[in-house]
Scaffold this motif. Structure first.
Motif, PDB file in Angstrom:
ATOM      1  N   ASN A 270      -0.990  24.940   3.604  1.00 51.39           N
ATOM      2  CA  ASN A 270      -1.508  23.660   3.110  1.00 51.39           C
ATOM      3  C   ASN A 270      -2.954  23.685   2.640  1.00 51.39           C
ATOM      4  O   ASN A 270      -3.613  22.647   2.609  1.00 51.39           O
ATOM      5  CB  ASN A 270      -1.368  22.568   4.182  1.00 51.39           C
ATOM      6  CG  ASN A 270      -0.146  21.718   3.934  1.00 51.39           C
ATOM      7  OD1 ASN A 270       0.289  21.532   2.797  1.00 51.39           O
ATOM      8  ND2 ASN A 270       0.412  21.200   4.998  1.00 51.39           N
ATOM      9  N   ARG A 271      -3.433  24.855   2.281  1.00 47.42           N
ATOM     10  CA  ARG A 271      -4.795  24.947   1.753  1.00 47.42           C
ATOM     11  C   ARG A 271      -4.731  24.887   0.228  1.00 47.42           C
ATOM     12  O   ARG A 271      -3.776  25.346  -0.389  1.00 47.42           O
ATOM     13  CB  ARG A 271      -5.451  26.259   2.199  1.00 47.42           C
ATOM     14  CG  ARG A 271      -5.562  26.404   3.717  1.00 47.42           C
ATOM     15  CD  ARG A 271      -6.065  27.758   4.135  1.00 47.42           C
ATOM     16  NE  ARG A 271      -5.123  28.812   3.779  1.00 47.42           N
ATOM     17  CZ  ARG A 271      -5.263  30.078   4.169  1.00 47.42           C
ATOM     18  NH1 ARG A 271      -6.307  30.448   4.887  1.00 47.42           N
ATOM     19  NH2 ARG A 271      -4.376  30.971   3.811  1.00 47.42           N
ATOM     20  N   LEU A 272      -5.780  24.326  -0.375  1.00 46.81           N
ATOM     21  CA  LEU A 272      -5.840  24.284  -1.834  1.00 46.81           C
ATOM     22  C   LEU A 272      -5.674  25.705  -2.379  1.00 46.81           C
ATOM     23  O   LEU A 272      -6.391  26.617  -1.975  1.00 46.81           O
ATOM     24  CB  LEU A 272      -7.179  23.709  -2.298  1.00 46.81           C
ATOM     25  CG  LEU A 272      -7.351  22.199  -2.228  1.00 46.81           C
ATOM     26  CD1 LEU A 272      -8.764  21.811  -2.652  1.00 46.81           C
ATOM     27  CD2 LEU A 272      -6.345  21.488  -3.117  1.00 46.81           C
ATOM     28  N   HIS A 273      -4.735  25.879  -3.305  1.00 46.10           N
ATOM     29  CA  HIS A 273      -4.443  27.228  -3.788  1.00 46.10           C
ATOM     30  C   HIS A 273      -3.581  27.143  -5.025  1.00 46.10           C
ATOM     31  O   HIS A 273      -2.576  26.426  -5.041  1.00 46.10           O
ATOM     32  CB  HIS A 273      -3.707  28.024  -2.713  1.00 46.10           C
ATOM     33  CG  HIS A 273      -3.244  29.384  -3.178  1.00 46.10           C
ATOM     34  ND1 HIS A 273      -4.052  30.494  -3.142  1.00 46.10           N
ATOM     35  CD2 HIS A 273      -2.056  29.797  -3.701  1.00 46.10           C
ATOM     36  CE1 HIS A 273      -3.388  31.533  -3.617  1.00 46.10           C
ATOM     37  NE2 HIS A 273      -2.167  31.149  -3.959  1.00 46.10           N
ATOM     38  N   CYS A 274      -3.982  27.887  -6.081  1.00 47.90           N
ATOM     39  CA  CYS A 274      -3.127  28.030  -7.244  1.00 47.90           C
ATOM     40  C   CYS A 274      -3.560  29.253  -8.027  1.00 47.90           C
ATOM     41  O   CYS A 274      -4.757  29.410  -8.313  1.00 47.90           O
ATOM     42  CB  CYS A 274      -3.176  26.783  -8.139  1.00 47.90           C
ATOM     43  SG  CYS A 274      -1.970  26.836  -9.476  1.00 47.90           S
ATOM     44  N   GLU A 275      -2.608  30.108  -8.361  1.00 46.68           N
ATOM     45  CA  GLU A 275      -2.915  31.331  -9.107  1.00 46.68           C
ATOM     46  C   GLU A 275      -2.620  31.186 -10.593  1.00 46.68           C
ATOM     47  O   GLU A 275      -2.804  32.125 -11.358  1.00 46.68           O
ATOM     48  CB  GLU A 275      -2.122  32.504  -8.521  1.00 46.68           C
ATOM     49  CG  GLU A 275      -2.492  32.809  -7.073  1.00 46.68           C
ATOM     50  CD  GLU A 275      -1.650  33.921  -6.477  1.00 46.68           C
ATOM     51  OE1 GLU A 275      -0.859  34.544  -7.215  1.00 46.68           O
ATOM     52  OE2 GLU A 275      -1.773  34.163  -5.265  1.00 46.68           O
ATOM     53  N   ARG A 276      -2.160  29.976 -10.992  1.00 47.04           N
ATOM     54  CA  ARG A 276      -1.796  29.787 -12.406  1.00 47.04           C
ATOM     55  C   ARG A 276      -2.711  28.808 -13.117  1.00 47.04           C
ATOM     56  O   ARG A 276      -2.681  28.692 -14.331  1.00 47.04           O
ATOM     57  CB  ARG A 276      -0.369  29.258 -12.503  1.00 47.04           C
ATOM     58  CG  ARG A 276       0.682  30.091 -11.806  1.00 47.04           C
ATOM     59  CD  ARG A 276       2.043  29.391 -11.893  1.00 47.04           C
ATOM     60  NE  ARG A 276       1.952  27.992 -11.527  1.00 47.04           N
ATOM     61  CZ  ARG A 276       1.988  27.542 -10.268  1.00 47.04           C
ATOM     62  NH1 ARG A 276       2.111  28.378  -9.278  1.00 47.04           N
ATOM     63  NH2 ARG A 276       1.907  26.246 -10.023  1.00 47.04           N
ATOM     64  N   GLY A 277      -3.510  28.076 -12.351  1.00 44.93           N
ATOM     65  CA  GLY A 277      -4.366  27.054 -12.930  1.00 44.93           C
ATOM     66  C   GLY A 277      -5.199  26.394 -11.858  1.00 44.93           C
ATOM     67  O   GLY A 277      -5.351  26.947 -10.758  1.00 44.93           O
ATOM     68  N   PRO A 278      -5.740  25.185 -12.132  1.00 45.20           N
ATOM     69  CA  PRO A 278      -6.547  24.529 -11.101  1.00 45.20           C
ATOM     70  C   PRO A 278      -5.694  24.116  -9.916  1.00 45.20           C
ATOM     71  O   PRO A 278      -4.532  23.757 -10.076  1.00 45.20           O
ATOM     72  CB  PRO A 278      -7.107  23.299 -11.831  1.00 45.20           C
ATOM     73  CG  PRO A 278      -6.166  23.056 -12.953  1.00 45.20           C
ATOM     74  CD  PRO A 278      -5.631  24.396 -13.360  1.00 45.20           C
ATOM     75  N   ALA A 279      -6.283  24.153  -8.722  1.00 42.31           N
ATOM     76  CA  ALA A 279      -5.569  23.729  -7.523  1.00 42.31           C
ATOM     77  C   ALA A 279      -5.617  22.211  -7.390  1.00 42.31           C
ATOM     78  O   ALA A 279      -4.741  21.594  -6.785  1.00 42.31           O
ATOM     79  CB  ALA A 279      -6.188  24.381  -6.290  1.00 42.31           C
ATOM     80  N   LEU A 280      -6.655  21.613  -7.963  1.00 41.06           N
ATOM     81  CA  LEU A 280      -6.819  20.161  -7.913  1.00 41.06           C
ATOM     82  C   LEU A 280      -7.392  19.735  -9.254  1.00 41.06           C
ATOM     83  O   LEU A 280      -8.370  20.315  -9.709  1.00 41.06           O
ATOM     84  CB  LEU A 280      -7.776  19.777  -6.778  1.00 41.06           C
ATOM     85  CG  LEU A 280      -8.005  18.285  -6.504  1.00 41.06           C
ATOM     86  CD1 LEU A 280      -6.791  17.692  -5.821  1.00 41.06           C
ATOM     87  CD2 LEU A 280      -9.224  18.098  -5.614  1.00 41.06           C
ATOM     88  N   ALA A 281      -6.787  18.766  -9.889  1.00 39.77           N
ATOM     89  CA  ALA A 281      -7.284  18.327 -11.185  1.00 39.77           C
ATOM     90  C   ALA A 281      -7.051  16.832 -11.362  1.00 39.77           C
ATOM     91  O   ALA A 281      -6.141  16.258 -10.758  1.00 39.77           O
ATOM     92  CB  ALA A 281      -6.584  19.099 -12.316  1.00 39.77           C
ATOM     93  N   TYR A 282      -7.936  16.243 -12.177  1.00 41.20           N
ATOM     94  CA  TYR A 282      -7.869  14.808 -12.419  1.00 41.20           C
ATOM     95  C   TYR A 282      -7.565  14.546 -13.888  1.00 41.20           C
ATOM     96  O   TYR A 282      -7.709  15.445 -14.732  1.00 41.20           O
ATOM     97  CB  TYR A 282      -9.197  14.162 -12.007  1.00 41.20           C
ATOM     98  CG  TYR A 282      -9.353  14.083 -10.513  1.00 41.20           C
ATOM     99  CD1 TYR A 282      -9.816  15.182  -9.790  1.00 41.20           C
ATOM    100  CD2 TYR A 282      -8.989  12.939  -9.811  1.00 41.20           C
ATOM    101  CE1 TYR A 282      -9.920  15.126  -8.416  1.00 41.20           C
ATOM    102  CE2 TYR A 282      -9.103  12.869  -8.440  1.00 41.20           C
ATOM    103  CZ  TYR A 282      -9.570  13.974  -7.748  1.00 41.20           C
ATOM    104  OH  TYR A 282      -9.671  13.912  -6.383  1.00 41.20           O
ATOM    105  N   PRO A 283      -7.142  13.309 -14.203  1.00 36.57           N
ATOM    106  CA  PRO A 283      -6.741  13.008 -15.582  1.00 36.57           C
ATOM    107  C   PRO A 283      -7.815  13.280 -16.633  1.00 36.57           C
ATOM    108  O   PRO A 283      -7.493  13.516 -17.786  1.00 36.57           O
ATOM    109  CB  PRO A 283      -6.396  11.509 -15.516  1.00 36.57           C
ATOM    110  CG  PRO A 283      -5.967  11.289 -14.105  1.00 36.57           C
ATOM    111  CD  PRO A 283      -6.835  12.190 -13.290  1.00 36.57           C
ATOM    112  N   ASP A 284      -9.110  13.268 -16.239  1.00 33.83           N
ATOM    113  CA  ASP A 284     -10.155  13.524 -17.245  1.00 33.83           C
ATOM    114  C   ASP A 284     -10.468  15.008 -17.391  1.00 33.83           C
ATOM    115  O   ASP A 284     -11.373  15.385 -18.132  1.00 33.83           O
ATOM    116  CB  ASP A 284     -11.433  12.744 -16.894  1.00 33.83           C
ATOM    117  CG  ASP A 284     -12.073  13.199 -15.593  1.00 33.83           C
ATOM    118  OD1 ASP A 284     -13.153  12.705 -15.246  1.00 33.83           O
ATOM    119  OD2 ASP A 284     -11.468  14.051 -14.903  1.00 33.83           O
ATOM    120  N   GLY A 285      -9.753  15.858 -16.636  1.00 29.21           N
ATOM    121  CA  GLY A 285      -9.948  17.295 -16.747  1.00 29.21           C
ATOM    122  C   GLY A 285     -10.831  17.911 -15.669  1.00 29.21           C
ATOM    123  O   GLY A 285     -10.891  19.132 -15.543  1.00 29.21           O
TER     124      GLY A 285
END
Lengths: 56, 314
Positions: free
Chosen positions: B172-187
């Motif tokens: 359950n830790r923030l993690h992504c190997e393909r893109g951002p782990a956390l992102a908002y509608p404004d980028g």
């Protein structure tokens, strides 16, 4: 049939096989296990903040 | 939001704001709140602290009488670990790294969704019959509506959106190997590997990492993420490392930069052959204190070398 029990030590659980079983995994050939009780230890890696378990 | 926020103000005895302004990310919200605070005479309402004090008093006294401290604390702890540590704290740290002058502003924010831990526990205790938690109800509705961070001023409330992207690892830790782990509608985004905030390049172009960059990275957690993203085998090859020790359990590699913690990797063969008969080689990161390959492999199984004496490996 097999049952998995969580152990008291971190990263350790116990597999109870009532009969012969087959351990299958996409990264290696199947392993035949005879009936019995097995201690299953999750392999870990070192991290400066905290250890991480190997995803297998 | 434009209906719920005024209701929340009223529930707490405040005059509802004249306007509710929404933004797409905590970053935009923090900047707007900073500008607003500079131009207004009214202060930020300490809404969050007021409601938490009230609810905490009710929950502590009522729950203690019925459920005992252990159950209450267990609920809080579980939810806090899941949501606060990984989301709120990471977002706060990322904002501070980009906008350090907003340090005091960020401390006054109400966290919306990231108050979910204690809001969820309020909801739970309310459902099991604890009374007097009604001040928290509009807040729960706000969180359910997807409000992120928000700033409750007297005449205006600034509310931001929930993230549009949220990726985590099995722990359950923030993690992504393909893109951002956390992102908002404004980028606006956070890039993270196993809970560690990392530069975007680590995720999008890890092969561009050099041995020098990795060795000179002062943050050991980021250095660990760099090693993993580049690949241990590629790192060993690029660095020209030779094994410092080898035995039947594997080969131990070590790089000692002197100014920081050494890097230690153990190369092992998979105990079980592949379907084609070959055995896969892989590397594991181990503590820099290990001295032999046997000790390194034993450590990965929570054992010392004397305890790790397998008859058969598979």
């Amino acid at each position: 049939m097999g049952r998995l029990f969580e152990g008291s030590r971190p990263g350790v659980c116990y597999l109870l096989l009532d009969d012969q079983g087959l351990l299958e995994h996409q990264e290696h050939s199947p392993i035949s296990l005879p009936k019995g009780v097995y201690e299953v230890i999750r392999q870990r890696e070192y991290e400066p903040r905290q250890d991480r378990y190997v995803v297998d | 939001m434009r209906r719920i926020v005024p209701a929340l103000y009223s529930a707490l005895g405040f005059q509802p704001p004249d306007s509710v302004i929404t933004f797409d990310s905590p970053r935009e919200g923090a900047l707007a709140a900073d500008s607003t605070a500079a131009g207004l005479t009214s202060k930020l309402h300490a809404i969050r602290e007021k409601i938490k004090r009230h609810v905490r008093r009710r929950v502590c006294s009522s729950v203690r009488a019925k459920v005992r401290d252990e159950a209450r604390d267990c609920v809080h702890q579980e939810l806090r670990q899941q949501v606060r540590h990984q989301l709120r704290d990471q977002i706060q740290a990322h904002l501070l790294s980009e906008l350090p002058h907003l340090f005091f502003n960020l401390g006054d924010a109400a966290f919306g969704l990231h108050d979910a831990p204690w809001l969820a526990s309020c909801d739970f205790f309310s459902r099991i019959g604890i009374e007097g938690l009604s001040p928290a109800l509009p807040w729960m509705e706000l969180a359910r509506a997807g409000a992120g961070w928000w700033w409750p001023f007297g005449s205006v409330a600034i509310v931001t959106s929930a993230p549009s992207v949220l990726e985590r690892d099995p722990e359950n830790r923030l993690h992504c190997e393909r893109g951002p782990a956390l992102a908002y509608p404004d980028g606006w985004a956070i890039w993270a590997i196993h809970g560690v905030r990392v530069p975007k390049r680590l995720v999008t172009n890890p092969r561009s990492l050099s041995v020098e960059e990795i060795v000179h990275e002062p943050d050991l957690a980021i250095r660990r993420a760099m090693l993993e993203r580049l690949g241990y085998e590629r790192f060993v090859r690029k660095a020209g490392l030779k094994p410092v020790h080898a035995d039947r359990f594997g080969r131990l590699y070590r790089l000692d930069p002197h100014w920081t913690e050494p890097i230690a990797l153990v190369e092992v063969l998979n105990g079980t052959p592949e379907p084609n008969g070959s055995r896969r080689r892989y590397f594991l990161c181990v503590p820099p204190t290990v001295r032999t390959a046997h000790e390194a492999v034993a450590w990965t199984f929570h054992l010392g070398p004397k305890e790790y004496q397998p008859d058969v490996e598979s």
